[in-house]
Structures are given as structure tokens and as C-alpha cells.
Enzyme design. Structure first.
Site, PDB file in Angstrom:
ATOM      1  N   CYS A 121      -9.375   7.328  -2.754  1.00  0.00           N
ATOM      2  CA  CYS A 121      -8.045   6.756  -2.545  1.00  0.00           C
ATOM      3  C   CYS A 121      -7.400   7.197  -1.234  1.00  0.00           C
ATOM      4  O   CYS A 121      -7.979   7.929  -0.453  1.00  0.00           O
ATOM      5  CB  CYS A 121      -7.166   7.041  -3.756  1.00  0.00           C
ATOM      6  SG  CYS A 121      -7.684   6.059  -5.193  1.00  0.00           S
ATOM      7  N   SER A 473       2.629   0.695   2.310  1.00  0.00           N
ATOM      8  CA  SER A 473       1.425   0.633   1.494  1.00  0.00           C
ATOM      9  C   SER A 473       0.546  -0.491   2.016  1.00  0.00           C
ATOM     10  O   SER A 473       1.032  -1.454   2.618  1.00  0.00           O
ATOM     11  CB  SER A 473       1.806   0.359   0.044  1.00  0.00           C
ATOM     12  OG  SER A 473       0.698  -0.079  -0.701  1.00  0.00           O
TER      13      SER A 473
END
Length: 564
Positions: A121, A473
Site C-alpha cells: 500500500c 489520494s
């Protein structure tokens, strides 16, 4: 071997005694084999990492089979989706440096001969990547892989970005509670990194063209048997790298950084990749790598694959359409777009790695003759608000928007902006300015996904822009300009913008300007209060003292008087 430092000679008898106590030394002959670190990042609260303990076991078995002795250790991890919208997000980007430092510490303290990195991640992959070039020990990466896309009750493909945007739609009354809860329950159906071209998957795709991971790393599903086969394959390649003493800095060159940005342009990756790849260039000792160079790359690389959040296609769709290799093959055949004869961890060149790749679905991956756009999906903007640059994912902007001119409405924090968007203070024609959220100001350069998602969720994606010295993001879309540099906390001119100023975002010309004279801006600077750190103790206080603005990659910089 490097590991001889801890296992050879009379003086190392105590170390050998401790090594026997680990249980990893199965026979006396094991002391003559390469010691291989498995830098894992298993953690229960991150869905992209919950399965990594199992993958590490596969790696251990394969390393032994290939003639090495595996030793696993773990780094930390932060889930950006869970940390979003509160103080936890301040720790996300700083965690990259903790991960790099932790990996460096274990690798150098124990003199490993090679390192098998298992990230997945957002900040874990770049953190480990920084450690790999810093320690410069033979290394390979194999990530945990993406999750499957979700499916709504209405048959619509879902990713995590669907849920973030649903928050704005639900608050605005345009989505029912039933549909809202359905999205929440079904958007993330398996383990793995979130299913769109968000930061985690962007970075894991870039690992393929950087040459640090085998083909398939970026798109092979976390839950597939093929992911385990990639782990096994990678272990054998690593042992070959150790034997030949091929190191990360032999692979990660200036040309490799160029090619990473080229792939980023072709697939419309997250703007966070800019931050991390610039940091990588710095860590690898590659000098004079700036944002203008990235724009030059964008001009010669077409936008070939539009993936969620810019479309409904997931990473699995990309995999079935030919994967990263099919995109890279188009760039190889284009000529002049990338440097295809660089060496990779497979022992082959980029060109050789993708020689047999082909596009299986031209809706998901466009051929070079029919791109979404003749130029790349990311742009760096410059102007009097961002003299050192800013980043925008142009692939996530509605194609009808080429130039946006609007009235500034300014906020000094993420939370103030979200409140104003939710209570409809922000309206059509506004440019939302969020400052003091950069690496130093945040601190930690928190992501602005909540405000951008609220704007899009309210149906204002073409009518309201947002600019910030924070970041976004990978799930962000809309007219969202981030990474403005220098940041407000470092005296950047974004701090000088006032409510009502007219701001112009010109995408074709890659400019970002406020319609205020230099003289007026200088007068405003005289009235600007000195920035004071928001956090006074702990890691974030130390981070604030050392971190630099986004145009450097948000790296930590040791004061010059300590190193001269």
C-alpha cells in the site's frame, strides 16, 4: 558475501550462537549460504497487507529452494483510507521515512546479502524503495497485489473512491441510505490494495518499468494463485541478483526515473507517484531532476489506459487486457518514449520482458495509434502561486475543462474546507484554496480526498476547482491541483492568496496563476505572520523541522552545518 561479517571467524562465535538460536540455521552448511532478508509489512488493520504473512512464507520456501537462508522482519504501515480526514493522515507521508529508516537499520545492522521486499500500500512501497537504493544491497520487490473490484446491488463496478464520492452524494441528498450502505458493504470485497489506479497500485505498476519487480507485479490479483507464483519466481531472480552482485543503483538510473514517469503518464497514475519518484531520484543520488523534466516526458508519451477513478475499469480489467507489459510494449514500439534496453531484476531488459505482450482489450488499454490523449495523464503546473511547481492528474479532469478561471475561497486547514463544502458555502465558480497542509505545514502533507470527493459527489466536478499545498489520494478526480511548492509554511506564495482573488488554471499551457501583481503580493508578504509548527513533540515535531516542500519529493534534509 556481506554476511561473512557476522558469521565468519573465531570472533563471530557469539553471533553464530545467536543465529543457531533463531531456528533458521538448519545445518552447518547453512552458514556458507547467502543470508536473505525478507522485508515484510504484514499488518492486520491494512486490507492490502493482511495476507502478506502467507506470501512471506512462500518467499521463505522459495529462497531456501534457491540456495539462500531467509530471515523475515516487518516494517510498519498506515492505511490511508482509514487514516483519512483526521489527525491520523498527518502520519501517512511521514511513515514513508520511518519505513525506509527501519529497513535500512535492520539490513545494515545484520549484513544481509540480499533483500526480498514485500510491500503493497501507499507509503510502504516507496518507503522500501528508498531503503533499497540507500542500502544498495541486491534486492527484488513483489507486492501483495490489488483487490478485486466490488459490485453494487445495481451491478455497478465499485472501488473505494466510489464510497468517498458517495459520502458527498448522500450528504447532499442525491443518494438513498440503502444505496449508500450497499456501497459501503461491497466496495472492498477482498484483501489487496484498493482496486483502482490509486497510489498503491500506481507505485506497484511503476516497479515493473523501474526494473525492480517482475512483469505482473502491478496487476496480478492478491487472491490469485498467480500472485504466489510471482513470489516464487521473484525469489529465484533475487538469488541470481545476489550471485551476480547486481544492485538497486545499477537498475535505478536517471533513465529509469524518466521511464517511470513515462508509464505514469501512459496510465494516468496517482499524483503521489510524483512525490515518491522525486524522493527516489534524490535518494539514488540522481541530480537535477525537477518537475519541468516531467512535463517534457508528458509531451512525448500518450495517455493509453484510463483506470478508476478516471473510468469504471479496475486493475483486474487492466490485467486481463494485457497488464502493465502491454502498456510498456506500446511505449517500446512508439520509439523515443522510453529507454527499453535497461537491465531489470529478471536479468533481461525492459524490451525483452515485454516482447510477447499484447493488448487483449482495446477499450481498457488503447493502442498507441488511438490514445485517450496524445499527451500524458499527469501535468506539472507553474506560475506565481507555484513557482517550484504543482501537480494535477489531467486524466481525472473532465475533457471539456481546459482552462478554469474562478474566485478564490481560502482555508488554512482541510477541516475548514470540508465544512464549507458541506454547508454549501463553496459554490459554482469557486477555486477552493487549502494551505498550510504541506509536508511542514500539515505536518505530513495530508491527503485532500474528502473535500475533492465532496465536490464531485455534489455534482460540481466541472464547476469548482481545488488547489492546495497538500496532496491527494490516488482516488481523487476533478479539477484538483496539489503539491503546490513552495508550501505556505515555507513562505510559498499560496499563503498570499486572498478571498476573491481570481485564479486561472490553464491545463494546455500548464500554468497556475493568481491575477494579482507582484507588487501587491510583496506587500501582502510583509503582513504574513511567521509560521509556527502545529505539533511540538514526538515524531511529527522532528519531521516538521527537517522536511522540505513537495518539489523535492518531501524528503528530510539534514541541516547543512551538520554535514559540511
Amino acid at each position: 558475501m556481506r554476511s561473512d561479517k557476522i558469521k565468519k571467524g573465531v570472533e563471530q562465535a557469539p553471533a553464530r550462537s545467536l543465529l543457531h538460536a533463531t531456528g533458521q540455521i538448519k545445518s552447518p552448511g547453512d552458514m556458507d549460504k547467502p543470508f536473505i532478508a525478507i522485508c515484510n509489512s504484514y499488518i492486520d488493520i491494512v486490507p492490502g497487507h493482511v495476507h502478506l504473512r502467507e506470501l512471506a512464507d512462500v518467499a521463505k520456501e522459495a529462497i531456501r529452494e534457491a540456495g539462500g537462508i531467509p530471515f523475515e522482519f516487518n516494517t510498519i504501515g498506515v492505511d490511508d483510507g482509514i487514516a483519512m480526514g483526521h489527525i491520523g493522515m498527518r502520519y501517512s507521508l511521514p511513515s514513508r521515512e520511518v519505513i525506509a529508516d527501519a529497513a535500512e537499520t535492520v539490513i545494515n545492522a545484520h549484513w544481509f546479502d540480499g533483500v526480498f521486499y514485500i510491500p503493497n500500500c501507499d507509503k510502504i512501497t516507496p518507503g522500501m524503495l528508498l531503503a533499497s537504493v540507500r542500502t544498495n544491497v541486491p534486492a527484488i520487490f513483489c507486492s501483495g497485489g490489488p483487490m478485486k473490484a466490488g459490485l453494487s446491488a445495481h451491478g455497478k463496478a465499485l472501488t473505494l473512491s466510489s464510497v468517498f464520492e458517495a459520502v458527498g452524494a448522500f450528504k447532499d441528498g442525491s443518494m438513498s441510505q440503502e444505496d449508500f450502505l450497499d456501497m459501503e458493504a461491497n466496495a472492498c470485497p477482498t484483501c489487496g490494495s484498493c482496486a483502482g489506479m490509486f497510489t498503491a497500485n500506481s507505485m506497484n505498476c511503476l516497479m515493473e518499468i523501474l526494473g525492480m519487480a517482475v512483469p505482473g507485479n502491478g496487476t496480478t490479483l492478491a487472491v490469485s494463485d498467480a500472485r504466489r507464483e510471482l513470489i516464487r519466481e521473484s525469489a529465484f531472480h533475487l538469488m541470481d541478483l545476489v550471485k551476480k552482485d547486481i544492485r538497486p543503483r545499477d537498475i535505478i538510473t536517471k533513465d529509469a526515473i524518466d521511464d517511470a514517469f513515462a508509464l505514469d503518464m501512459a496510465m494516468g497514475g496517482s499524483t503521489n507517484t510524483v512525490l515518491h519518484t522525486l524522493a527516489l531520484a534524490n535518494e539514488a543520488g540522481i541530480e537535477d531532476y525537477d518537475l519541468e523534466r516531467i512535463n517534457d516526458i508528458a509531451k512525448r508519451v500518450p495517455y493509453l489506459s484510463k483506470i478508476a477513478p478516471s473510468s469504471s475499469y479496475s486493475m483486474h480489467d487492466v490485467h486481463e487486457a494485457g497488464g502493465v507489459s502491454a502498456i510498456v510494449k506500446e511505449l517500446v514500439d512508439l520509439g523515443g518514449a522510453i529507454h527499453p534496453d535497461r537491465i531489470t531484476v529478471t536479468g533481461k531488459t525492459i524490451r525483452e520482458n515485454v516482447a510477447d505482450a499484447k493488448i487483449n482489450n482495446t477499450d481498457v488499454i488503447h493502442p498507441k495509434e488511438n490514445p485517450y490523449s496524445p499527451v500524458g495523464g499527469l501535468s506539472m503546473l507553474f506560475g506565481n502561486i507555484a513557482p517550484k511547481g504543482a501537480a494535477i492528474k489531467v486524466g481525472g479532469v473532465d475533457p471539456s475543462v481546459q482552462v478554469f478561471k474562478g474566485e478564490a475561497i481560502c482555508f488554512s486547514s482541510h477541516d475548514e474546507a470540508v465544512e464549507a463544502i458541506d454547508n454549501h458555502t463553496v459554490r459554482e465558480g469557486h477555486v477552493v484554496v487549502i494551505r498550510y497542509e504541506g509536508p511542514k505545514g500539515g505536518p505530513g502533507m495530508p491527503e485532500m480526498l474528502a473535500p475533492t470527493s465532496s465536490i464531485v459527489g455534489r455534482g460540481l466536478g466541472k464547476d469548482v476547482a481545488l488547489i492546495t499545498d497538500g496532496r491527494f489520494s490516488g482516488a481523487t478526480r476533478g479539477i484538483a491541483v496539489g503539491h503546490i511548492s513552495p508550501e505556505a509554511a515555507a513562505g510559498g506564495p499560496i499563503a498570499l492568496v486572498h478571498d476573491g482573488d481570481i485564479i486561472t488554471i490553464d491545463l494546455p499551457n500548464r500554468t497556475l496563476n493568481v491575477d494579482v501583481s507582484d507588487e501587491v503580493l510583496e506587500e501582502r508578504r510583509k503582513e504574513l505572520p511567521k509560521f509556527k509548527a502545529k505539533v511540538k513533540t514526538g515524531y511529527l515535531a522532528r519531521y516538521t523541522a527537517l522536511v522540505t516542500s513537495a518539489h523535492t519529493g518531501g524528503i528530510l534534509q539534514i541541516p547543512e552545518d551538520l554535514i559540511d
